[in-house]
Design an enzyme around this catalytic site. Structure first.
Site, PDB file in Angstrom:
ATOM      1  N   LYS A 109       0.878  -1.171   0.000  1.00 57.36           N
ATOM      2  CA  LYS A 109       0.000   0.000   0.000  1.00 57.36           C
ATOM      3  C   LYS A 109       0.912   1.216   0.000  1.00 57.36           C
ATOM      4  O   LYS A 109       1.811   1.333   0.840  1.00 57.36           O
ATOM      5  CB  LYS A 109      -0.903   0.005   1.231  1.00 57.36           C
TER       6      LYS A 109
ATOM      7  N   SER B  23      -1.467  -1.602  -4.183  1.00 55.07           N
ATOM      8  CA  SER B  23      -2.594  -0.695  -4.031  1.00 55.07           C
ATOM      9  C   SER B  23      -2.078   0.634  -3.499  1.00 55.07           C
ATOM     10  O   SER B  23      -0.992   0.704  -2.917  1.00 55.07           O
ATOM     11  CB  SER B  23      -3.633  -1.277  -3.064  1.00 55.07           C
TER      12      SER B  23
END
Length: 367
Positions: free
Chosen positions: A160, A229
């Site tokens: 992330k 992500s």
């Protein structure tokens, strides 16, 4: 120490009852949770605050039911991917490091998890070699923590990272710096893609840090195990490495493969076989029983505008962004393949798997 892996469904946008129930039932303790990877029900865009709501709910349970301080709980990596388009069910996969006496009696390499945070990623780093280098360094530290010394034993790297928003773009300009793009939604793809190259460099999938002009342009460069992500909730790369390690003694194994395109169900089966599950030549989801814990995929609309020789329109659609269309399509293919809509399908697969396809990881019960 061995690892326990469980998947739970979200019953509402900020529901953490599944995590609480696992702790209450003694599957693992709150202090043993080391990572969470999940799908939330928002729009998957820059302003998808369901990721923050899920994060707050899960960290709240770890605080209420454990002994770790707020700062310690804050360091637990939680990678939330927003957007459950089509049939995808909001859910979370929870990784916990449990007591040694809970381990399997085996000499096989079994599932192990390592995690790390990169150095701070400045807005001007996103889409540029500096980000590749910072991510690669973090991946190597996460591998070491997992006890994995052979890159061939790494099957899934979930990250992330920050994307660009108006505030960070203005910050870069105020310091006399430039940014890769001022399109905040497009910066999600750029952040994901650059991170994918950092993973590829760390694992030897590419030989060198790409030149600036290759980043997010040369799609021949990619990682087969990266799932990246991005969002607004952090300022550095949060890295979770999942692989198989000697002495881990978990009851699980992980494997990976690639989907060559959005319809490639065989790529999903190949990942499950890579994890060590024996399957018939033409498998069906009924062959899985309760052995499959979860699958994790990245997908991307093919920039050629074609799929198996047929014309595709999602890149020309001005009403529904192609991110949402391809995620829903691949989510449907995956759910139909494994017989479960609680699948982790994330979009923005630049430099993650082949163009128009994407990497697939599978975790199975080995015992």
């Amino acid at each position: 120490m061995p690892f326990e892996v469980r998947k739970v469904e979200f019953k509402s946008v900020n529901d953490a009852s599944g995590l609480a129930a696992l702790i209450d039932d003694g599957v693992f303790a709150a202090d043993e949770v080391v990572a969470v990877i999940g799908k939330t029900e928002g729009n998957g865009g820059v302003n998808d605050y369901t990721r923050i709501l899920a994060d707050q709910a899960y960290r709240g349970v770890l605080m209420d039911k454990g002994t770790r301080s707020a700062e310690e709980v804050k360091q637990v990596p939680m990678a939330w991917s927003g957007g459950c388009d089509g049939v995808i069910t909001p859910h979370a996969t929870i990784f916990a490091r449990v007591a040694d006496d809970r381990g399997a009696d085996t000499d096989e390499k079994r599932l192990s998890v390592g995690f790390a945070m990169s150095d701070i990623l400045l807005p001007e780093d996103i889409g540029r070699p500096a980000m590749v280098e910072k991510v690669a360094e973090g991946v190597k530290r996460a591998m070491a923590e997992a006890g994995i010394d052979d890159v061939a034993d790494v099957h899934y790297v979930q990250t992330k990272t920050p994307l660009l928003v108006q505030e960070t773009i203005a910050d870069a300009h105020a310091r006399g710096e430039t940014v890769f793009t001022e399109d905040t939604l497009y910066s999600m793809d750029i952040s994901n893609g650059t991170t994918g190259l950092g993973i590829a460099y760390a694992l030897g999938e590419i030989d060198a840090v790409p030149a600036a002009e290759e980043i997010c342009r040369n799609t021949d460069l990619y990682s087969a195990v990266a799932s990246c992500s991005s969002g607004v909730e952090l300022d550095r790369a949060q890295i979770v490495v999942v692989g198989n390690a000697a002495g881990a003694r978990s009851h699980y194994r992980v494997g990976h493969s690639e989907m060559k395109d959005a319809l490639d169900a065989d790529g999903i089966w190949a990942a499950i076989r890579s994890a060590g599950l024996e399957l018939p030549e033409r498998p069906h989801h009924s062959d899985l029983g309760d052995k499959l814990v979860g699958v994790f995929l990245k997908c991307e609309a093919d920039t050629t505008g074609a799929l198996r020789g047929r014309r595709q329109l999602m890149l020309d659609d001005s009403d529904v962004h192609h991110h949402r269309q391809i995620k829903g399509a691949v989510g449907g293919v995956t759910a139909a393949t494994v017989g479960d809509p609680a699948v982790f399908v994330s979009v923005g697969a630049l430099h993650q798997g082949p163009r128009g396809g994407g990497p697939v990881a599978a975790i199975v019960r080995a015992d």
